[in-house]
Design a protein around this motif. Sequence first.
Motif, PDB file in Angstrom:
ATOM      1  N   ASP A 165       0.946  -1.345   0.219  1.00 61.40           N
ATOM      2  CA  ASP A 165      -0.376   0.300  -0.163  1.00 61.40           C
ATOM      3  C   ASP A 165       1.076   1.742  -0.204  1.00 61.40           C
TER       4      ASP A 165
ATOM      5  N   GLN B  75       0.484  11.223   8.139  1.00 62.05           N
ATOM      6  CA  GLN B  75      -1.246   9.981   8.427  1.00 62.05           C
ATOM      7  C   GLN B  75      -0.907   7.990   8.352  1.00 62.05           C
TER       8      GLN B  75
ATOM      9  N   GLN C 148       1.304   5.267   0.285  1.00 62.33           N
ATOM     10  CA  GLN C 148       1.063   6.416   0.192  1.00 62.33           C
ATOM     11  C   GLN C 148       2.295   7.862   0.484  1.00 62.33           C
TER      12      GLN C 148
ATOM     13  N   ARG D 148      -5.459   1.565  10.019  1.00 60.98           N
ATOM     14  CA  ARG D 148      -6.604   0.541   8.509  1.00 60.98           C
ATOM     15  C   ARG D 148      -6.381  -0.825   7.730  1.00 60.98           C
ATOM     16  N   LEU D 149      -5.059  -0.823   7.783  1.00 64.55           N
ATOM     17  CA  LEU D 149      -3.783  -1.796   7.688  1.00 64.55           C
ATOM     18  C   LEU D 149      -4.229  -3.377   8.661  1.00 64.55           C
TER      19      LEU D 149
ATOM     20  N   HIS E   9      -2.802   6.623  11.196  1.00 67.00           N
ATOM     21  CA  HIS E   9      -3.780   6.660  10.211  1.00 67.00           C
ATOM     22  C   HIS E   9      -3.807   5.103   9.519  1.00 67.00           C
ATOM     23  N   HIS E  10      -3.290   4.548   8.298  1.00 66.47           N
ATOM     24  CA  HIS E  10      -2.469   3.743   7.976  1.00 66.47           C
ATOM     25  C   HIS E  10      -2.252   2.702   8.782  1.00 66.47           C
TER      26      HIS E  10
END
Length: 386
Positions: free
Chosen positions: A11, A21, A13, A28-29, A24-25
Motif C-alpha cells: 500500500d 498520517q 502513500q 486501516r491496514l 491512520h494507515h
Amino acid sequence: MTSFSYAIATDIQFGEGASRQLAHHLLRLGFGRRLLLVTDAGLMEAGIPQSVAASLQESGFMPQLFTQVQPNPRDEDCLIGADAFLRFRADAVIAIGGGSAMDTAKAIALLGRQGGTPAEYADGHRTYGATAPIACLPTTAGTGSEVTRSAVITETKSHRKITLKHERLRPALAVLDPLLTRSLPPAITAATGVDALVHALEGYTCTVTQPVSQAFGAAAMPLIYRALPKAYRQPDDLAARSDMLLGSLLAGLCFGSSDVAAVHCLAEALGSLYDTPHGLANAVFLLPVLRYNASACGSQYANVARHMGVADAKLSDGDAVAALLDALGAWLHDLSIPTLSRLPEVRREDDERLVALALANGSTASNPRPLAADDYRAILEEAYRM
Ligand SMILES: [Fe+2]
C-alpha cells in the motif's frame, strides 16, 4: 508472444506531510499495537524517529525504538534486532531511514518470527515463513526498498553480501513523505540518487526485465536525471525532493520485479569489503559497465538516452548511446562523485577478491552481456583509469 508476471502488495502513500498520517494507515491496514521502530543514530540526532514515535503513541500505539542500524547492514545487527523484537513482543516492524534501515527491518521481521540467520535463508537452508508486517518511511530517495521483496545484508564472517528475497519481505505499507528527505546532506543526496538511477537503468535493461518493469524504469529515469542535480544544489527545493522520492519509488517498482546487474554486483562487492556507501559504489562502476554492455544492448541504451531526453529520435542508436555516456559522465561530475581511484579505502591487492565477490553475486546472470572473471577484471581496470 510476451509473457510475464508482476505482483505488488504494498500500500503506497505518497505526498508532502504523508508521514503525519502513518498511524491512520497502520490502523486501516490492521497493524498490531506494539511497533518496533528500526532506525539509525544519525536520524535520532535529527529527531525524526522520536517525533514519529510520539505521534504513534498519541494514537494509541506502543512504539519501541531500535537504533542500531549501520550502513551496509550486517547479519549480527539483524540478530540483535530480532532479539529486541522478541523481547518487546512486537507485532510489527516500522523502518525509518534509508535502505540500510529498511533492509535491516525486513530481516528483523523475518528472523523475529521465524528464527535463524540471514545466510540460512539466502543460501536456501531455511524456507521463508510468514514475517511480521513491515511498514517503511524512507528518508532517502534511493533504494526503493520500501516496495521491493529483497534485503541486502552483509555476512560479517565472510564479507559476503547476501540477498534475502521473498514476497513475504515486501512491506505492507510504504509512506513516502518528501519532507523527510529535505535534511539529507548534499553528498548523501547525490550518492543515494545515483543508486536510484542505476536501479531504473539495470531494472530496465537486465535479462529478466519485463514490460511493467520497463514502464516504471522509463518513467523513473528522466525524473531522477533532472531532479537530482537540483536536490543536490538546493536541499530545500521541495519539488526536486518530491521528484527524487517519486523517481526512486518508480525505480524500486522497476527493478524490484526484475533485477539489477553488473553495476550492483561490483558495488555490493566494494561495499562488503570496505563499507563504501552503496550509492557511491554504484557510481564508480556505472560508466565502465555501460561501455562493456553497449555492444550487447545498444538499442536498449539508446532508448534510455531518449527517455532521459539526452538524445532525440533522429539520432542513430550508436550516437544515442554515445550521448548517454557523455551525459551521465557530466551528470556524475556535476554531483562531485569521486572516481574509484579517489576512494581512500580501496586497495589494489583486493582486486581478485572484488572480482570473485562480483562473480558470485546472483545478479551477474542478469547482466545483459555475459560476464566472466576476466570481464570483471577489465571493467575494474577501466574504473581505476577514470
Ligand atoms: Fe542499489
